[in-house]
Design a protein around this motif. Structure first.
Motif, short mmCIF file in Angstrom:
data_model
loop_
_atom_site.label_atom_id
_atom_site.label_comp_id
_atom_site.label_asym_id
_atom_site.label_seq_id
_atom_site.Cartn_x
_atom_site.Cartn_y
_atom_site.Cartn_z
N UNK A 96 0.13 11.99 -11.37
CA UNK A 96 -1.73 11.77 -11.48
C UNK A 96 -2.05 11.08 -10.49
N UNK A 97 -1.53 9.74 -9.96
CA UNK A 97 -2.01 8.79 -9.05
C UNK A 97 -1.95 9.52 -7.87
N UNK A 98 -1.21 10.36 -7.60
CA UNK A 98 -1.02 11.28 -6.22
C UNK A 98 -2.10 12.07 -6.28
N UNK A 106 -3.29 14.90 6.84
CA UNK A 106 -4.39 13.90 6.33
C UNK A 106 -3.60 12.90 5.39
N UNK A 107 -3.54 11.60 5.85
CA UNK A 107 -2.95 10.50 4.97
C UNK A 107 -4.06 9.89 4.20
N UNK A 108 -3.83 9.60 3.09
CA UNK A 108 -4.83 8.85 2.02
C UNK A 108 -3.97 7.76 1.11
N UNK A 128 -7.47 13.88 -1.14
CA UNK A 128 -9.00 14.63 -0.86
C UNK A 128 -8.95 16.27 -1.22
N UNK A 129 -7.65 16.83 -0.68
CA UNK A 129 -7.84 18.35 -0.91
C UNK A 129 -7.74 18.71 -2.31
N UNK A 130 -7.02 18.09 -3.06
CA UNK A 130 -7.13 18.34 -4.56
C UNK A 130 -8.39 18.15 -5.27
N UNK A 131 -8.86 16.83 -4.65
CA UNK A 131 -10.28 16.54 -5.20
C UNK A 131 -11.20 17.74 -4.89
N UNK A 169 0.85 -1.29 0.25
CA UNK A 169 -0.13 -0.05 0.12
C UNK A 169 1.06 1.30 0.10
N UNK A 170 0.54 2.13 -0.84
CA UNK A 170 1.47 3.41 -1.12
C UNK A 170 0.44 4.49 -0.63
N UNK A 171 0.83 5.23 0.55
CA UNK A 171 0.14 6.17 1.09
C UNK A 171 0.87 7.69 1.09
N UNK A 172 0.07 8.62 0.88
CA UNK A 172 0.55 9.96 0.79
C UNK A 172 -0.03 10.86 1.62
#
Length: 285
Positions: free
Chosen positions: A246-248, A176-178, A253-256, A166-169
Motif C-alpha cells: 500500500x505504501x508503494x 519515473x522514480x518516486x 503517480x501513475x497509480x494515483x 529514503x525508500x524510492x520506487x
C-alpha cells in the motif's frame, strides 16, 4: 564495511600519518591462515604518506572521526571465520593469507615521482582533513554507524549523528522514480541494508569529510537495490522496515492517476444511475 567481490577502490590520500603492518617474508610460507599471519606479523611502522591507496575485494574498511578531529581510516583483511551474512565468505582471497595481504596496494608520491608499489597486510591512516579534505566512493556490504571501540579509551565513542533513509520506487508504467517513505535517523542509530534472508547486501557509497572548522563527523550516502532496512536503536529492539504494497501504490503517480480516473468514472456512473432511478420515480402529468 567489507569491499565487494571482484571490486577495487582507489583513493588519493594527502599528508596522512600512516601506520603499516607488513607481512614477514620469513613467516609468509609458514602461515596457512589469516589468524596465523596476524599472530606472526612484525611490529607496525609509522610514516607520513601522500599517494594512492588501492583496496581489493573482501577487505574490512572502517572510517572513524571523533567530533571535528582527524579522520581515521583503517583497512585490514577479514580475520577468522567469515560471518554467514558476508558475501565475501566464499571468496578464496579472504581465506588465503597471501591473497588478502595483496589486496592493499600503496603508491607513494615523493617529489613528483611515484615509488615502487608496496603491499602491507593492514594499514591505518590518520588524516587532518582541515588542510586536505578527503572524499571517495566505496562498494561493499556492512552497516552505517556500526563501529567497534574500546570502552576504556579516553575518547568519545564513534556513532552516527543524524541522517535519514529514503525508500524510492519505480512507477508501474514508466521509468519515473518516486519517494515511498522517509525514515529519520537519530543519534546512535545503526543502519543495515539486508535481503530477505537477513544478509547484508552490497551498497554503493560515496563519502565526504568536510574541511570547515567546527563541522563534526563526515557525510555518507549509500544506495542499494533491495527492499528491507534494519535499524538498531539504543534502548529499543532492532526493527526492520520493508515498504508495504500500500505504501508503494499510494505514492505511485501513475497509480494515483489511475485511481483518479476510476473515481471519475465511478462518479459519473453513479450519477447516471441516480438520474435514471429519479426519472422513473417522478410522476408525469
Amino acid at each position: 564495511m567489507v569491499t565487494a567481490e571482484g571490486n577495487t577502490t582507489r583513493w588519493y590520500i594527502r599528508d596522512a600519518v600512516a601506520t603499516y603492518v607488513f607481512e614477514d617474508p620469513a613467516n609468509d610460507k609458514k602461515a596457512t591462515s589469516i589468524d596465523e599471519l596476524w599472530l606472526s606479523r612484525p611490529a607496525p611502522e609509522e610514516t607520513h604518506f601522500t599517494g594512492f591507496l588501492d583496496i581489493g575485494p573482501c577487505m574490512r574498511i572502517q572510517m572513524i572521526r571523533h567530533g571535528n578531529g582527524p579522520l581515521e581510516l583503517i583497512v585490514e583483511p577479514i580475520e577468522g571465520q567469515m560471518d554467514s551474512r558476508d558475501r565475501c565468505g566464499d571468496d578464496k582471497s579472504a581465506n588465503d593469507a597471501k591473497g588478502s595481504a595483496r589486496s592493499i596496494r600503496l603508491e607513494k608520491l615523493q617529489d613528483n615521482a611515484t615509488s615502487k608499489p608496496e603491499w602491507p597486510l593492514s594499514i591505518t591512516f590518520e588524516m587532518n582533513i582541515e588542510n586536505y579534505p578527503f572524499s571517495g566512493s566505496l562498494r561493499g556490504s556492512g552497516g552505517i554507524g556500526v563501529e567497534t571501540y574500546d570502552t576504556n579509551a579516553s575518547q568519545v565513542p564513534p556513532m552516527l549523528h543524524e541522517g535519514h533513509v529514503t525508500i524510492v520506487g519505480k512507477a508501474l508504467a514508466t521509468q519515473e522514480r518516486f519517494k515511498i517513505m522517509e525514515i529519520p535517523l537519530v543519534l546512535g542509530d545503526e543502519v543495515h541494508l539486508i535481503d530477505r534472508e537477513e544478509r547484508d547486501i552490497q551498497a554503493a557509497c560515496v563519502f565526504y569529510a568536510p574541511a570547515a572548522r567546527g563541522m563534526p563527523g563526515f557525510d555518507v550516502s549509500c544506495r542499494a537495490r533491495e527492499n528491507t532496512i534494519r535499524i538498531n536503536r539504543l534502548g529499543a529492539r532492532p526493527f526492520e522496515i520493508p515498504p508495504g504494497l500500500w505504501a508503494y501504490l499510494k505514492n505511485d503517480p501513475n497509480f494515483q492517476a489511475l485511481l483518479a480516473l476510476i473515481g471519475s468514472v465511478l462518479f459519473v456512473l453513479f450519477q447516471y444511475i441516480l438520474d435514471r432511478l429519479f426519472s422513473r420515480q417522478t410522476p408525469t402529468s
